[in-house]
Design a protein around this motif. Structure first.
Motif, PDB file in Angstrom:
ATOM      1  N   ALA A   1       0.858  -1.188   0.000  1.00 59.71           N
ATOM      2  CA  ALA A   1       0.000   0.000   0.000  1.00 59.71           C
ATOM      3  C   ALA A   1       0.890   1.233   0.000  1.00 59.71           C
ATOM      4  O   ALA A   1       1.696   1.434   0.912  1.00 59.71           O
ATOM      5  CB  ALA A   1      -0.918  -0.003   1.218  1.00 59.71           C
ATOM      6  N   VAL A   2       0.752   2.061  -1.017  1.00 54.96           N
ATOM      7  CA  VAL A   2       1.597   3.257  -1.174  1.00 54.96           C
ATOM      8  C   VAL A   2       0.774   4.487  -0.809  1.00 54.96           C
ATOM      9  O   VAL A   2      -0.355   4.658  -1.293  1.00 54.96           O
ATOM     10  CB  VAL A   2       2.129   3.343  -2.616  1.00 54.96           C
ATOM     11  N   HIS A   3       1.347   5.363   0.008  1.00 58.44           N
ATOM     12  CA  HIS A   3       0.570   6.447   0.617  1.00 58.44           C
ATOM     13  C   HIS A   3       1.467   7.628   0.958  1.00 58.44           C
ATOM     14  O   HIS A   3       2.685   7.597   0.743  1.00 58.44           O
ATOM     15  CB  HIS A   3      -0.077   5.931   1.904  1.00 58.44           C
ATOM     16  N   LYS A   4       0.852   8.673   1.512  1.00 57.37           N
ATOM     17  CA  LYS A   4       1.563   9.834   2.064  1.00 57.37           C
ATOM     18  C   LYS A   4       0.884  10.228   3.368  1.00 57.37           C
ATOM     19  O   LYS A   4       0.616  11.401   3.647  1.00 57.37           O
ATOM     20  CB  LYS A   4       1.555  10.987   1.055  1.00 57.37           C
ATOM     21  N   ALA A   5       0.602   9.234   4.189  1.00 59.76           N
ATOM     22  CA  ALA A   5      -0.147   9.472   5.421  1.00 59.76           C
ATOM     23  C   ALA A   5       0.647  10.270   6.448  1.00 59.76           C
ATOM     24  O   ALA A   5       0.059  10.782   7.409  1.00 59.76           O
ATOM     25  CB  ALA A   5      -0.588   8.148   6.034  1.00 59.76           C
ATOM     26  N   ASN A   6       1.955  10.389   6.268  1.00 59.17           N
ATOM     27  CA  ASN A   6       2.732  11.233   7.170  1.00 59.17           C
ATOM     28  C   ASN A   6       2.422  12.716   6.969  1.00 59.17           C
ATOM     29  O   ASN A   6       2.624  13.539   7.865  1.00 59.17           O
ATOM     30  CB  ASN A   6       4.228  10.981   6.985  1.00 59.17           C
ATOM     31  N   VAL A   7       1.881  13.079   5.803  1.00 61.39           N
ATOM     32  CA  VAL A   7       1.513  14.464   5.509  1.00 61.39           C
ATOM     33  C   VAL A   7       0.000  14.594   5.311  1.00 61.39           C
ATOM     34  O   VAL A   7      -0.641  15.456   5.905  1.00 61.39           O
ATOM     35  CB  VAL A   7       2.258  14.970   4.250  1.00 61.39           C
ATOM     36  N   LEU A   8      -0.568  13.720   4.467  1.00 63.08           N
ATOM     37  CA  LEU A   8      -2.010  13.711   4.229  1.00 63.08           C
ATOM     38  C   LEU A   8      -2.645  12.769   5.242  1.00 63.08           C
ATOM     39  O   LEU A   8      -3.102  11.672   4.915  1.00 63.08           O
ATOM     40  CB  LEU A   8      -2.285  13.283   2.785  1.00 63.08           C
ATOM     41  N   LYS A   9      -2.656  13.199   6.479  1.00 65.46           N
ATOM     42  CA  LYS A   9      -2.961  12.307   7.600  1.00 65.46           C
ATOM     43  C   LYS A   9      -4.394  11.775   7.561  1.00 65.46           C
ATOM     44  O   LYS A   9      -4.638  10.611   7.897  1.00 65.46           O
ATOM     45  CB  LYS A   9      -2.709  13.025   8.927  1.00 65.46           C
ATOM     46  N   ILE A  10      -5.331  12.599   7.152  1.00 70.07           N
ATOM     47  CA  ILE A  10      -6.729  12.151   7.176  1.00 70.07           C
ATOM     48  C   ILE A  10      -7.047  11.296   5.953  1.00 70.07           C
ATOM     49  O   ILE A  10      -7.506  10.158   6.073  1.00 70.07           O
ATOM     50  CB  ILE A  10      -7.680  13.357   7.254  1.00 70.07           C
TER      51      ILE A  10
ATOM     52  N   ILE B   1       5.683   4.887   2.017  1.00 66.21           N
ATOM     53  CA  ILE B   1       5.412   6.268   1.633  1.00 66.21           C
ATOM     54  C   ILE B   1       5.802   6.463   0.165  1.00 66.21           C
ATOM     55  O   ILE B   1       6.795   5.912  -0.307  1.00 66.21           O
ATOM     56  CB  ILE B   1       6.176   7.235   2.551  1.00 66.21           C
ATOM     57  N   ILE B   2       5.042   7.253  -0.574  1.00 67.33           N
ATOM     58  CA  ILE B   2       5.189   7.365  -2.015  1.00 67.33           C
ATOM     59  C   ILE B   2       6.593   7.760  -2.462  1.00 67.33           C
ATOM     60  O   ILE B   2       7.130   7.196  -3.413  1.00 67.33           O
ATOM     61  CB  ILE B   2       4.131   8.340  -2.605  1.00 67.33           C
ATOM     62  N   ASP B   3       7.225   8.734  -1.802  1.00 62.26           N
ATOM     63  CA  ASP B   3       8.553   9.150  -2.255  1.00 62.26           C
ATOM     64  C   ASP B   3       9.574   8.036  -2.048  1.00 62.26           C
ATOM     65  O   ASP B   3      10.439   7.799  -2.899  1.00 62.26           O
ATOM     66  CB  ASP B   3       8.995  10.453  -1.587  1.00 62.26           C
ATOM     67  N   ALA B   4       9.462   7.320  -0.926  1.00 58.87           N
ATOM     68  CA  ALA B   4      10.340   6.174  -0.707  1.00 58.87           C
ATOM     69  C   ALA B   4      10.048   5.073  -1.719  1.00 58.87           C
ATOM     70  O   ALA B   4      10.974   4.392  -2.201  1.00 58.87           O
ATOM     71  CB  ALA B   4      10.172   5.642   0.713  1.00 58.87           C
ATOM     72  N   MET B   5       8.776   4.904  -2.068  1.00 62.44           N
ATOM     73  CA  MET B   5       8.406   3.866  -3.034  1.00 62.44           C
ATOM     74  C   MET B   5       9.072   4.107  -4.378  1.00 62.44           C
ATOM     75  O   MET B   5       9.530   3.156  -5.035  1.00 62.44           O
ATOM     76  CB  MET B   5       6.881   3.836  -3.195  1.00 62.44           C
ATOM     77  N   CYS B   6       9.123   5.349  -4.818  1.00 63.62           N
ATOM     78  CA  CYS B   6       9.758   5.647  -6.104  1.00 63.62           C
ATOM     79  C   CYS B   6      11.224   5.222  -6.093  1.00 63.62           C
ATOM     80  O   CYS B   6      11.743   4.719  -7.095  1.00 63.62           O
ATOM     81  CB  CYS B   6       9.637   7.134  -6.425  1.00 63.62           C
ATOM     82  N   ALA B   7      11.885   5.414  -4.964  1.00 60.66           N
ATOM     83  CA  ALA B   7      13.276   4.973  -4.849  1.00 60.66           C
ATOM     84  C   ALA B   7      13.368   3.453  -4.804  1.00 60.66           C
ATOM     85  O   ALA B   7      14.197   2.836  -5.494  1.00 60.66           O
ATOM     86  CB  ALA B   7      13.911   5.578  -3.596  1.00 60.66           C
ATOM     87  N   HIS B   8      12.507   2.814  -4.010  1.00 63.05           N
ATOM     88  CA  HIS B   8      12.567   1.355  -3.862  1.00 63.05           C
ATOM     89  C   HIS B   8      12.254   0.633  -5.169  1.00 63.05           C
ATOM     90  O   HIS B   8      12.876  -0.386  -5.484  1.00 63.05           O
ATOM     91  CB  HIS B   8      11.590   0.898  -2.775  1.00 63.05           C
ATOM     92  N   VAL B   9      11.294   1.144  -5.935  1.00 63.68           N
ATOM     93  CA  VAL B   9      10.911   0.430  -7.150  1.00 63.68           C
ATOM     94  C   VAL B   9      11.994   0.551  -8.222  1.00 63.68           C
ATOM     95  O   VAL B   9      12.133  -0.328  -9.080  1.00 63.68           O
ATOM     96  CB  VAL B   9       9.541   0.915  -7.667  1.00 63.68           C
ATOM     97  N   VAL B  10      12.790   1.612  -8.148  1.00 62.68           N
ATOM     98  CA  VAL B  10      13.937   1.732  -9.051  1.00 62.68           C
ATOM     99  C   VAL B  10      15.078   0.837  -8.573  1.00 62.68           C
ATOM    100  O   VAL B  10      15.736   0.156  -9.362  1.00 62.68           O
ATOM    101  CB  VAL B  10      14.397   3.203  -9.143  1.00 62.68           C
ATOM    102  N   ARG B  11      15.292   0.795  -7.268  1.00 65.90           N
ATOM    103  CA  ARG B  11      16.413   0.052  -6.695  1.00 65.90           C
ATOM    104  C   ARG B  11      16.178  -1.460  -6.672  1.00 65.90           C
ATOM    105  O   ARG B  11      17.089  -2.242  -6.927  1.00 65.90           O
ATOM    106  CB  ARG B  11      16.660   0.546  -5.264  1.00 65.90           C
ATOM    107  N   ALA B  12      14.955  -1.875  -6.397  1.00 66.52           N
ATOM    108  CA  ALA B  12      14.692  -3.309  -6.225  1.00 66.52           C
ATOM    109  C   ALA B  12      13.262  -3.646  -6.654  1.00 66.52           C
ATOM    110  O   ALA B  12      12.423  -4.029  -5.822  1.00 66.52           O
ATOM    111  CB  ALA B  12      14.922  -3.716  -4.767  1.00 66.52           C
TER     112      ALA B  12
END
Length: 358
Positions: free
Chosen positions: A181-190, A215-226
């Motif tokens: 599940a990819v999200h930005k709940a750390n900022v878009l909390k509700i 989190i979405i920004d981390a996901m962009c890195a992870h999907v490129v890396r692995a």
């Protein structure tokens, strides 16, 4: 199975013709009895009828079992009062096609941009989020407060989060049983918090499926890396739009990315790319995205009916595409040596050569 076929703009008629040839071949080989009804939308409809989508066309699509939609020049449709309706948005909204299913995988014979081979699916919520044309009963959800200030609204609802999560978990049960599940709940909390709550609730009903949250920004890195670590990725509308293009391009070309827009009663096959008017009419366009999208449409129908024949036909198209690409029987953008029409013909020929379903 009754399908409406709308070839679209730019390269649309060329890749749609190739796709129709493949559908006819697989229908013959697997005894599907496909009935393809051709119509128009987009620029040709605007020229003939003064609108890109005629009102009666929606009813014809509703009465059918599915829709094959060629690429549309949606960026050019800016004024609905002058008939410039975005056909893709129009059908997604009016048919409640809430799940945009976008597989991405590497293919032998195609140079890809990932660090390793991978096979994943992005399950994107398709009816709300930050998309201004899907959030309000009338009008858009972007407001120009002053000449220098714009406010854009995002709609997130619990029912839409629940049903897209359920679609992802059901799909994962047929694959490697892992959902991210990819999200930005750390900022878009509700809003994204609600999305995660529904993913966790649905996950509890599928104990065989593992759930990860990124989190979405981390996901962009992870999907490129692995990228190989991911199986089914579920997310909200705009994040899914971005991730599905990223993962398709990592596979070697967005032209290898199929896409089906699915709802409870209707589904629409739609290539992941645009209408590419700069190469229209040159027999250079890659038809594989729309062909793979049509295969997904058959698979959706198979799941809906519990039909072995449609499921086998879908998998046969996917295998024929992979074999054709590996043999160089595809367009130049994915390492092949053929034009649009010949690519479709070679895939259709592979399907005709298969043994009939026992």
């Amino acid at each position: 199975m009754h399908l409406i076929v709308l070839p679209g703009d730019g390269i649309g008629p060329e890749i749609t013709a190739a796709t129709v040839g493949v559908l006819e071949a697989v229908s013959e080989r697997f005894g599907l009895g496909l009935r393809l009804e051709h119509d128009i939308a987009g620029h040709e409809s605007l020229s003939r009828h003064g609108t890109t989508v005629r009102p009666e066309l929606l009813e014809r699509v509703r009465a059918a079992d599915g829709l094959v939609l060629g690429p549309m020049s949606t960026f050019e449709y800016t004024d609905e009062s002058k008939g410039g309706i975005n056909p893709s948005m129009f059908f997604r909204k009016n048919l409640d096609l809430f799940a945009n299913i976008r597989p991405a995988r590497t293919y032998p014979g195609v140079t890809h941009h990932a660090v390793s081979a991978f096979d994943l699916v992005v399950v994107r919520e398709n009816t709300e989020g930050f998309y201004a044309d899907r959030n309000m009963e009338s009008g858009g959800s972007e407001m120009l407060v002053t000449p220098d200030v714009c406010v854009s609204l995002r709609r997130i609802t619990r029912p839409c989060c629940e049903r897209i999560a359920r679609a992802a978990f059901r799909l994962a049960m047929t694959r490697r049983k892992r959902v991210t599940a990819v999200h930005k709940a750390n900022v878009l909390k509700i809003g994204d918090g609600m999305f995660l709550e529904e993913c966790r609730k649905v996950a509890a009903e599928f104990p065989e499926v593992a759930l990860d949250e990124i989190i979405i920004d981390a996901m962009c890195a992870h999907v490129v890396r692995a990228p190989a670590r991911f199986d089914v990725v579920v997310t909200t509308n705009m994040f899914g739009d971005i991730l599905s293009d990223l993962t398709a391009e990592l596979s070697g070309s967005i032209g290898l990315g199929g896409s089906v827009n699915a709802g409870a009663r209707h589904a629409m096959a739609q290539a992941a790319h645009g209408s590419a008017p700069d190469i229209a009419g040159q027999d250079r366009a890659n038809p594989l995205s729309l062909i793979l999208s049509a295969a997904q449409l058959l698979d959706w129908h198979a799941d809906r009916l519990g039909s072995r024949a449609f499921g086998e036909a879908s998998r046969a198209i996917e295998a024929a595409v992979a074999d054709a690409v590996a043999a160089g029987e595809s367009t130049a953008d994915v390492g092949g040596r053929l034009g649009t029409a010949a690519t479709g013909e070679r895939i259709a020929a592979r399907l005709r050569a298969l043994p009939a379903l026992a």
